[in-house]
Design a protein around this motif. Structure first.
Motif, PDB file in Angstrom:
ATOM      1  N   UNK A 132       3.850  14.739  39.592  1.00 52.61           N
ATOM      2  CA  UNK A 132       1.881  14.470  39.325  1.00 52.61           C
ATOM      3  C   UNK A 132       1.874  14.454  40.966  1.00 52.61           C
ATOM      4  N   UNK A 133       3.020  14.437  41.706  1.00 54.45           N
ATOM      5  CA  UNK A 133       2.119  14.822  42.796  1.00 54.45           C
ATOM      6  C   UNK A 133       1.902  16.636  43.358  1.00 54.45           C
ATOM      7  N   UNK A 134       3.525  16.910  43.042  1.00 57.39           N
ATOM      8  CA  UNK A 134       3.570  17.986  43.099  1.00 57.39           C
ATOM      9  C   UNK A 134       2.612  19.781  42.519  1.00 57.39           C
ATOM     10  N   UNK A 135       2.197  18.184  41.033  1.00 55.97           N
ATOM     11  CA  UNK A 135       1.241  19.451  40.225  1.00 55.97           C
ATOM     12  C   UNK A 135      -0.082  19.035  40.117  1.00 55.97           C
ATOM     13  N   UNK A 136      -0.617  17.457  41.436  1.00 54.78           N
ATOM     14  CA  UNK A 136      -2.313  17.307  41.238  1.00 54.78           C
ATOM     15  C   UNK A 136      -2.395  17.057  42.401  1.00 54.78           C
ATOM     16  N   UNK A 137      -1.322  17.153  43.932  1.00 58.09           N
ATOM     17  CA  UNK A 137      -1.889  17.930  45.657  1.00 58.09           C
ATOM     18  C   UNK A 137      -1.397  16.291  45.962  1.00 58.09           C
ATOM     19  N   UNK A 138      -1.217  16.094  47.006  1.00 62.72           N
ATOM     20  CA  UNK A 138      -0.832  15.271  47.409  1.00 62.72           C
ATOM     21  C   UNK A 138      -2.046  14.533  48.475  1.00 62.72           C
TER      22      UNK A 138
END
Length: 840
Positions: A310-316
């Motif tokens: 989810x961090x890689x998909x929606x941003x950090x």
């Protein structure tokens, strides 16, 4: 010598040579450790108990020193042995322990991502992305402060020699200050713990002042006990809502995977799963923990992987939440909504108390390492991933975890999450078993059947009654509440109640035992107590939603524990007041006013000192009494384990030709009290022989001028005696005196009571062998367990509430609890019982 006499108010202590010589040696070894206050207390105990010493004659001590009770002298032989079952284990064993730890301890906190955001964000809509950052920041710092800093780095070190939980903290405090209201406690109990105070330091004065306040204030003692009982009640309540919350939150994922599934179906599936879950609880912690440990390892890895996805998909961008400034912004924009969300935020720390309460199952190091290097990183990644998903999907605030799973991996992850939730339900269940066992051992809970599921680790237990009670309560809560949102608020109440009590007790330990700098103590107390009270105010604000049921449940448990403790304390104090005097026993004579039949009589009672009044009933009821009498007191001392070599403490009662002894059989709250009766008898007789041999050896070292102290005085007898409790004793012709077979048998075992009582045996070795032979022959004649069953009733002039509590509530609990005889493993052919009612 003059100094020793002055301490005893001019009365020379009537100690045998064993006691005096051991007292002298202990004084040399432990002078630096024993304070003057302890010496004076020993002197007071010795002066009060001098009438019970074995020879009833004055003897000259070989050197001066504090007067020490003979039980305390024997207790001083106990070294500070390490009793941690998990020390010095191999690397392979450490890995196995880590897997078991995952399967038992961390299931609860590990499944918190299933429901934390759901409950936290349920009461108001998300409008801005900064609200997500504020909520995430609250969760992150709650995880860091409570499970990591408070429990992992501080509270775990406040264990009682490997035992955790509320009662372990209480027993630790009571061993270092006489703050206990629990009956039947000896100062010698503190000697058998490996826990020791620090070397005197600048903080010692404050510690002594606190100790003095606790010991001298009855109000503080009662308040401390109330806090402990309340905390334990909350632990049991927590054991009810934890399985309900974990299981329902997992099966809520079905509504995401299958849109046609309704909430009622989720409830039914959850109830069926709970029934299966509690049915396998009896198979033990080690077996189930090792079997389910790998499943939890897979769950934590899955949680971390989904978070990274989810961090890689929606941003950090959510990593900014590590800045606490977003908490400030969160409360500034929506103060009311932010305050109400605190109750849901606390759910991320659920299971923190289980880490401490389940400590008896595992080592401190295994719990700490597993949490720091596996559990915490995976939890942080899981919450960060859910927050990243919410940043882009503000309307998807229900079943956040399952909604954030990639569609292709939904069912595998759902299956793993369900297994993890079922495992998580065990965390507080095992913690509940541990706390109840401690409370039973310390006299604060009705006796129940306890099954030890591991031969190697005595702390791993199973309590059938509590297991099924928790099952019924869980099913009722699931059926009543019907959703995780209402259960979540009740969950928060139970968790916070336990956390607050732990904070207060650990603060007392910091001041009294650890003696650390006051600045650190105030920081700990202010930070965590303030934080927990803030959370508690939030959950109380939603108590009308149905959480009041949890408060009522806790109150009922508290009343049960308090009434049991109150009734047990009254019963014990009454038995102490009505015990038979030594003067009465002396006037009865060595025949005790009846026939002395061959055999050993083990008189079970709760008195540590004195002759119980119930023994007078045995004398007036039975036509004969055994040639050897041993008053046995089964004593649960507030330490985890008492080794077999330290199990029994002996002393004589009356002169030697009475053949009467007092024995304290000490058990820790991790000990198994289920020996076979023949094994117990064998250990007891062996310990008695060691005591007699040591006594004879010490006597032989005395000077010739003290030899006359071994002689026995003739005890005059009268015809009629009236005991303090009103019993009338006839000292005329003993019952069955003319029955020749008994007289013949008595002569065969050497119990000739017509011999002059003042006959002196010149040869000490011959005297020793004669007494040992007498013991062996008495043992061969059989051992009978004489059980006194004492009940209490309130007096007619007592207050109505006292009558209600004693005559009905306590009587009901006592009637329906497990009797002490149930744990003796004694055949009924060896039992004899006499009942007695005390008016209190």
């Amino acid at each position: 010598m003059a100094e020793g006499l002055a301490r005893g108010n001019g009365q020379l202590a009537k100690m045998d040579s064993t006691e005096s010589r051991w007292a002298a040696r202990d004084e040399e070894e432990d002078t630096e450790e024993d304070s003057e206050e302890e010496r004076e207390e020993s002197s007071r105990r010795m002066s009060l108990d001098s009438e019970e010493e074995e020879d009833n004659v004055e003897q000259r001590l070989i050197r001066t020193g504090p007067r020490i009770d003979s039980f305390d002298v024997e207790a001083l032989e106990v070294p500070g042995a390490h009793r941690n079952d998990f020390e010095d284990v191999s690397l392979g064993r450490q890995i196995v322990l880590a897997l078991q730890t995952l399967g038992v301890v961390f299931g609860d906190v590990g499944t918190s991502p299933l429901y934390t955001f759901d409950v936290m964000l349920n009461k108001y809509p998300l409008v801005e992305k900064e609200d997500v950052l504020g909520a995430l920041s609250l969760v992150l710092y709650t995880l860091i402060l409570i499970p990591l800093v408070k429990y992992t780095l501080v509270v775990l070190w406040a264990n009682d020699d490997g035992e955790g939980g509320t009662f372990a903290l209480y027993s630790l405090i009571c061993r270092n200050a006489k703050a206990s209201l629990l009956p039947n406690q000896l100062p010698s109990d503190a000697r058998i713990s490996s826990f020791r105070l620090k070397v005197p330091s600048a903080e010692l004065e404050r510690s002594l002042k606190l100790k003095e306040y606790l010991e001298n204030s009855l109000t503080l003692k009662k308040l401390l006990l109330i806090l402990v009982l309340f905390g334990t009640s909350m632990v049991i309540a927590d054991g009810v809502v934890t399985p309900a919350m974990s299981v329902m939150s997992a099966f809520n994922g079905l509504k995401v995977g299958i849109s046609s599934v309704e909430q009622d179906e989720v409830v039914m599936i959850s109830i069926a799963s709970l029934i299966v879950l509690f049915s396998v609880q009896r198979f033990g912690t080690s077996k189930v923990g090792l079997a389910l440990g790998p499943a939890l390892f897979i769950w934590f890895c899955t949680l971390g992987v989904v978070g990274i996805y989810n961090l890689l998909k929606y941003g950090t961008y959510v990593l900014r939440a590590f800045s606490p400034v977003y908490i400030y912004y969160f409360f500034k924009r929506n103060p009311t909504q932010a305050w109400m969300s605190l109750g849901g935020c606390l759910l991320c720390a659920t299971g923190s108390e289980a880490m401490f309460a389940d400590l008896c199952y595992f080592s401190v190091r295994s719990v700490q390492l597993t949490f720091v290097f596996l559990v915490l990183p995976c939890l942080l990644l899981g919450y960060l991933g859910q927050a990243a998903f919410l940043m882009e999907n503000l309307t998807e605030k229900q079943q956040v975890f399952f909604s954030s799973i990639p569609s292709g991996a939904f069912w595998p992850v759902f299956f793993i999450a369900t297994i993890a939730a079922l495992i998580a339900s065990r965390a507080m269940t095992t913690a509940t078993f541990s706390c109840i066992k401690q409370s039973i051992a310390l006299g604060c809970f009705p006796r129940l059947k306890i099954i030890h599921t591991s031969r190697k680790f005595m702390g791993q237990i199973y309590i059938p009654v509590i297991n099924w009670f928790l099952l019924v309560s869980c099913v009722a809560s699931v059926a009543t509440f019907g959703s995780i949102y209402e259960i979540g608020n009740a969950y928060g109440i139970a968790e916070l109640g336990v956390m607050i009590m732990t904070t207060i007790l650990v603060t007392i330990i910091m001041l009294l035992i650890w003696q650390i700098n006051i600045i650190f103590v105030l920081c700990f107390l202010t930070l965590f107590l303030g934080l927990e009270l803030l959370f508690f105010s939030s959950v109380l604000g939603s108590v009308v939603d149905g959480s009041w049921v949890m408060l009522v449940f806790t109150a009922v448990l508290f009343l049960i524990m308090y009434i049991w403790n109150y009734g047990s304390k009254l019963k014990y104090e009454t038995e102490v007041k009505q015990k038979l005097s030594m003067d009465l026993m002396m006037e009865l004579g060595c025949n005790l006013g009846t026939i002395r039949a061959p055999g050993i009589g083990l008189v079970y009672n709760e008195l540590v000192k004195g002759i119980p009044a119930i023994f007078g009933h045995f004398l007036t009821t039975l036509p004969a009494i055994h040639s050897m009498i041993i008053f046995v007191c089964i004593k649960y001392v507030p330490v985890p384990v008492v080794p077999q070599t330290e199990r029994f403490l002996f002393r004589r009662v009356c002169p030697k030709n009475y053949h009467m002894f007092r024995c304290i059989a000490r058990y820790g709250y991790k000990d198994v009290r289920k020996e076979h009766h023949q094994t117990f008898e064998q250990l007891l007789i062996e310990s008695l022989e060691k005591y007699i041999r040591r006594e004879a050896q010490e006597r032989s070292l005395e000077s010739d001028e003290d030899a006359d102290t071994d002689s026995e005085k003739e005890v005059p007898c009268s015809n009629i005696l009236v005991a303090p409790n009103g019993s009338v004793y006839s000292l005329g012709v003993p019952l069955l005196a003319g029955y020749s077979p008994i007289d013949k048998t008595l002569s065969e075992v050497g119990t000739s009571f017509d011999e002059p009582l003042n006959e002196v045996v010149a040869d000490a070795q011959q005297s020793l062998e004669r007494e040992l032979s007498f013991i062996h022959k008495a043992k061969e004649s059989g051992v009978v367990y004489l059980l006194g069953r004492g009940d209490i009733r309130a007096r007619k002039e007592s207050w109505f509430i006292k009558k209600l509590v004693i005559n009905y509530f306590y009587a009901f609990l006592r009637k329906n609890c497990r009797r002490g005889i149930a744990s003796l493993s004694v055949p009924h052919t060896n039992l004899m019982q006499v009942g007695m009612t005390y008016m209190v």
